[in-house]
Write a protein that holds these residues in place. Structure first.
Motif, PDB file in Angstrom:
ATOM      1  N   VAL A   1       2.646  -5.571   8.541  1.00  0.00           N
ATOM      2  CA  VAL A   1       3.958  -5.684   9.182  1.00  0.00           C
ATOM      3  C   VAL A   1       3.965  -4.753  10.384  1.00  0.00           C
ATOM      4  O   VAL A   1       3.574  -3.592  10.270  1.00  0.00           O
TER       5      VAL A   1
ATOM      6  N   ARG B   1      13.586   4.706  10.217  1.00  0.00           N
ATOM      7  CA  ARG B   1      15.032   4.564  10.320  1.00  0.00           C
ATOM      8  C   ARG B   1      15.673   5.192   9.081  1.00  0.00           C
ATOM      9  O   ARG B   1      14.970   5.526   8.118  1.00  0.00           O
TER      10      ARG B   1
ATOM     11  N   PHE C   1       6.444  -2.877  12.776  1.00  0.00           N
ATOM     12  CA  PHE C   1       7.846  -2.456  12.656  1.00  0.00           C
ATOM     13  C   PHE C   1       8.230  -1.612  13.855  1.00  0.00           C
ATOM     14  O   PHE C   1       7.546  -0.635  14.177  1.00  0.00           O
TER      15      PHE C   1
ATOM     16  N   ARG D   1       0.807  -1.220   0.000  1.00  0.00           N
ATOM     17  CA  ARG D   1       0.000   0.000   0.000  1.00  0.00           C
ATOM     18  C   ARG D   1       0.838   1.268   0.000  1.00  0.00           C
ATOM     19  O   ARG D   1       0.354   2.356  -0.308  1.00  0.00           O
TER      20      ARG D   1
ATOM     21  N   ARG E   1       8.924   8.036  13.084  1.00  0.00           N
ATOM     22  CA  ARG E   1       9.056   6.594  13.352  1.00  0.00           C
ATOM     23  C   ARG E   1       9.708   5.837  12.189  1.00  0.00           C
ATOM     24  O   ARG E   1       9.295   4.740  11.837  1.00  0.00           O
TER      25      ARG E   1
ATOM     26  N   ALA F   1      14.676  -2.039  14.794  1.00  0.00           N
ATOM     27  CA  ALA F   1      14.662  -2.493  13.395  1.00  0.00           C
ATOM     28  C   ALA F   1      13.982  -3.851  13.245  1.00  0.00           C
ATOM     29  O   ALA F   1      14.061  -4.466  12.181  1.00  0.00           O
TER      30      ALA F   1
ATOM     31  N   ALA G   1      10.975  -6.345  12.543  1.00  0.00           N
ATOM     32  CA  ALA G   1       9.712  -6.309  11.805  1.00  0.00           C
ATOM     33  C   ALA G   1       9.058  -7.678  11.918  1.00  0.00           C
ATOM     34  O   ALA G   1       9.740  -8.703  11.901  1.00  0.00           O
TER      35      ALA G   1
ATOM     36  N   VAL H   1       6.144   3.799  19.538  1.00  0.00           N
ATOM     37  CA  VAL H   1       6.963   4.021  18.328  1.00  0.00           C
ATOM     38  C   VAL H   1       6.703   2.961  17.261  1.00  0.00           C
ATOM     39  O   VAL H   1       7.146   3.097  16.119  1.00  0.00           O
ATOM     40  N   VAL H   2       5.982   1.898  17.629  1.00  0.00           N
ATOM     41  CA  VAL H   2       5.771   0.810  16.657  1.00  0.00           C
ATOM     42  C   VAL H   2       4.814   1.244  15.553  1.00  0.00           C
ATOM     43  O   VAL H   2       3.797   1.905  15.803  1.00  0.00           O
ATOM     44  N   VAL H   3       5.163   0.886  14.338  1.00  0.00           N
ATOM     45  CA  VAL H   3       4.375   1.248  13.155  1.00  0.00           C
ATOM     46  C   VAL H   3       3.651   0.003  12.651  1.00  0.00           C
ATOM     47  O   VAL H   3       4.254  -1.071  12.539  1.00  0.00           O
ATOM     48  N   LEU H   4       2.373   0.156  12.357  1.00  0.00           N
ATOM     49  CA  LEU H   4       1.620  -0.925  11.701  1.00  0.00           C
ATOM     50  C   LEU H   4       1.537  -0.588  10.220  1.00  0.00           C
ATOM     51  O   LEU H   4       0.897   0.387   9.833  1.00  0.00           O
ATOM     52  N   ARG H   5       2.208  -1.390   9.397  1.00  0.00           N
ATOM     53  CA  ARG H   5       2.149  -1.200   7.939  1.00  0.00           C
ATOM     54  C   ARG H   5       1.163  -2.186   7.361  1.00  0.00           C
ATOM     55  O   ARG H   5       1.452  -3.389   7.292  1.00  0.00           O
ATOM     56  N   GLU H   6       0.003  -1.707   6.959  1.00  0.00           N
ATOM     57  CA  GLU H   6      -0.971  -2.612   6.354  1.00  0.00           C
ATOM     58  C   GLU H   6      -0.573  -2.857   4.900  1.00  0.00           C
ATOM     59  O   GLU H   6      -0.365  -1.918   4.142  1.00  0.00           O
TER      60      GLU H   6
ATOM     61  N   MET I   1       9.082   2.679   6.246  1.00  0.00           N
ATOM     62  CA  MET I   1       9.917   2.160   7.326  1.00  0.00           C
ATOM     63  C   MET I   1      11.295   2.825   7.378  1.00  0.00           C
ATOM     64  O   MET I   1      11.832   3.040   8.446  1.00  0.00           O
TER      65      MET I   1
ATOM     66  N   LYS J   1      19.487   6.567  17.543  1.00  0.00           N
ATOM     67  CA  LYS J   1      19.279   5.107  17.632  1.00  0.00           C
ATOM     68  C   LYS J   1      18.520   4.562  16.424  1.00  0.00           C
ATOM     69  O   LYS J   1      17.928   3.499  16.479  1.00  0.00           O
ATOM     70  N   ARG J   2      18.513   5.297  15.326  1.00  0.00           N
ATOM     71  CA  ARG J   2      17.724   4.862  14.168  1.00  0.00           C
ATOM     72  C   ARG J   2      18.571   4.676  12.903  1.00  0.00           C
ATOM     73  O   ARG J   2      18.022   4.556  11.822  1.00  0.00           O
TER      74      ARG J   2
ATOM     75  N   PRO K   1      10.956   0.792  14.902  1.00  0.00           N
ATOM     76  CA  PRO K   1      12.114   1.508  14.351  1.00  0.00           C
ATOM     77  C   PRO K   1      13.275   1.624  15.329  1.00  0.00           C
ATOM     78  O   PRO K   1      14.408   1.838  14.912  1.00  0.00           O
ATOM     79  N   ASP K   2      13.011   1.481  16.615  1.00  0.00           N
ATOM     80  CA  ASP K   2      14.109   1.555  17.583  1.00  0.00           C
ATOM     81  C   ASP K   2      15.002   0.327  17.529  1.00  0.00           C
ATOM     82  O   ASP K   2      16.197   0.398  17.831  1.00  0.00           O
TER      83      ASP K   2
ATOM     84  N   ALA L   1       3.368   5.064   6.725  1.00  0.00           N
ATOM     85  CA  ALA L   1       4.111   3.957   7.342  1.00  0.00           C
ATOM     86  C   ALA L   1       5.318   3.484   6.536  1.00  0.00           C
ATOM     87  O   ALA L   1       5.605   2.292   6.466  1.00  0.00           O
TER      88      ALA L   1
END
Lengths: 369, 99
Positions: free
Chosen positions: B22, A90, B24, A11, A88, B29, B31, B10-15, A62, A112-113, B26-27, A60
């Motif tokens: 997924v 990296r 993810f 997406r 959010r 890495a 997934a 901080v967690v990302v939900l990638r639909e 990454m 830290k990213r 980021p702190d 989103a």
């Protein structure tokens, strides 16, 4: 022609390659980035990038890869990194190493990213490295690498192989793995893009150079237990072409991605943005304007751009359609290679890249074993 | 099962396509690919519902839920906890803030 979004496309892109600046302190003879008549070498203000990073966070993404030009030349570089972290994500950075100092590295560590900072090294001495990149560039690149190592930042090194350093690959390997103590390094080669087009006769690998690079890198990689990597260039070609030739001899089944213009498939998971905010499919296809950041929706472009979806559908185009490939016994094992390279050489995106043609290489005297 | 999970902010939900996603971090890495039920569980983690509450809602939301759903959901939340995608509420506070 309207091309609908291809099925099973994410997406949104997982990664975005961003040329945050068009400025660079070096003028490398084989730079793929500069001297592209389709590119406007302008930079955007901080606020434009931060607004764009907010959009990337919303959809989103990454991670982002920051390149240029030389990204560390931006005086607002810390602000940009903060914008990435706040959304959010990296990040990775591609650099020539010139402006990497304790201050910026400490900041990077604090985020830290950071996935990696990649620095270009093309020689084991200033004479070899500076011959194509400019006086003083070796010393500053090595200093940058050591600063990154001292602070524990993951550091990558990319060696671009060209006519003037192909004879010193052993020395480069010893320098990077032994003297600098790197875990590994990656390689590619100067390609017929950007500034390199003006200097092609001076820097591009000849068939003989390519042969030397392929055999030397295969040997070094074996001696060094797989610590040399490549997604393109002589080492990648040496591995692929060896497999292709073996498959041809055995009359093996086609490779899963063979026989069509499949290339690397990067347009299925990443997209790129030029320093002036133009959205393009890939840095190697910088002439393909898909839209502009903060004016057009990146997600809309990702899912519905006709140009991008046509690129994704290249994989349906059989190599047997091309006169260039007529009668080639390697067709079932060939992907047609990079569309950026194909465009730069032939003026067509939907064409196999002549630079990556095994049959041509053999016809010009090259060997794969 | 009575614990209250708390999403790591901080967690990302990638639909992705086909309702898969997924998660993810980021702190770190890290997934993690998750199926549609996993996506629903993640979205039900709101710092108020316990795992028992979440499983009850999953049974409402999905047809043909297997009998093992309680354990599977609990195991899934444990994995998310172990990999830093979430914490547990400890006396009204996220345990990650207490460590």
């Amino acid at each position: 022609m309207i091309v609908e979004a291809t099925p099973n496309i994410m997406r949104s892109p997982r990664s975005v390659d961003i040329e945050v600046t068009s400025k660079c302190n070096l003028k490398c003879l084989y730079c793929y980035y500069f001297d592209n008549p389709a590119v406007s070498y302008q930079d955007l203000p901080t606020e434009e990038w931060l607004t764009f990073f907010d959009e990337l966070g919303r959809i989103a993404v990454m991670d982002v890869c920051l390149a240029g030009g030389e990204p560390f030349l931006r005086s607002d570089f810390k602000d940009l990194l903060e914008g990435i972290v706040n959304n959010r994500m990296r990040f990775s950075i591609l650099s020539n190493g010139s402006f990497i100092d304790d201050d910026i590295v400490e900041f990077i560590v604090g985020t830290k990213r950071c996935n990696q900072v990649q620095v270009s090294i093309d020689g084991a001495s200033a004479a070899a490295h500076d011959s194509c990149r400019g006086k003083g560039s070796f010393e500053s690149a090595v200093r940058g690498i050591k600063t990154l190592q001292m602070h524990g930042v993951p550091v990558g090194v990319r060696v671009t192989i060209h006519h003037h350093n192909v004879g010193v690959l052993d020395k480069i390997t010893n320098f990077l793995l032994d003297d600098l103590g790197l875990q590994g390094f990656s390689t590619n080669s100067a390609g017929y893009l950007g500034s390199c087009r003006k200097n092609a006769e001076d820097v591009l690998l000849t068939v003989e150079d390519r042969q030397i690079a392929m055999s030397t890198l295969l040997r070094l990689d074996e001696e060094r237990s797989g610590r040399i990597s490549a997604a393109s260039g002589p080492l990648a070609e040496a591995r692929l072409w060896r497999d292709m030739d073996e498959a041809r001899i055995k009359n093996a089944l086609p490779f899963p991605n063979g026989g069509h213009l499949t290339a690397c498939g990067c347009t299925n998971h990443r997209i790129a943005v030029r320093s002036d905010g133009t959205i393009v499919p890939c840095s190697m296809l910088a002439h393909m304007n898909l839209g502009r950041i903060n004016r057009d929706s990146l997600q809309d472009i990702w899912l519905r751009s006709p140009e991008l979806n046509m690129l994704r559908m290249r994989r349906k185009i059989p190599l047997s359609n091309f006169e260039f490939c007529g009668g080639c016994p390697y067709i079932p094992y060939c992907t047609g290679s990079c569309p950026g390279s194909a465009f730069s050489i032939t003026g067509q995106v939907n064409h196999p890249s002549p630079d990556a043609c095994l049959r041509n290489f053999l016809a010009e005297g090259g060997r794969v074993s | 099962m009575g614990q209250i999970p708390v999403q790591n902010p901080v967690v990302v939900l990638r639909e992705e396509f086909d309702d898969w996603a997924v998660l993810f971090n980021p702190d770190t890495a890290k997934a993690l690919g998750v199926n549609p039920v996993g996506v629903a569980i993640w979205q039900l983690i709101d710092s108020r519902r316990s795992i028992i509450d979440i499983v009850a809602e999953i049974k409402e939301l999905f047809s043909e839920v297997p009998e093992t759903v309680d354990k599977e959901a609990s195991d899934f939340v444990d994995i998310l906890h172990k990999d830093g995608f979430l914490g547990y509420d400890v006396d009204g506070k996220d345990e990650r803030a207490l460590s």
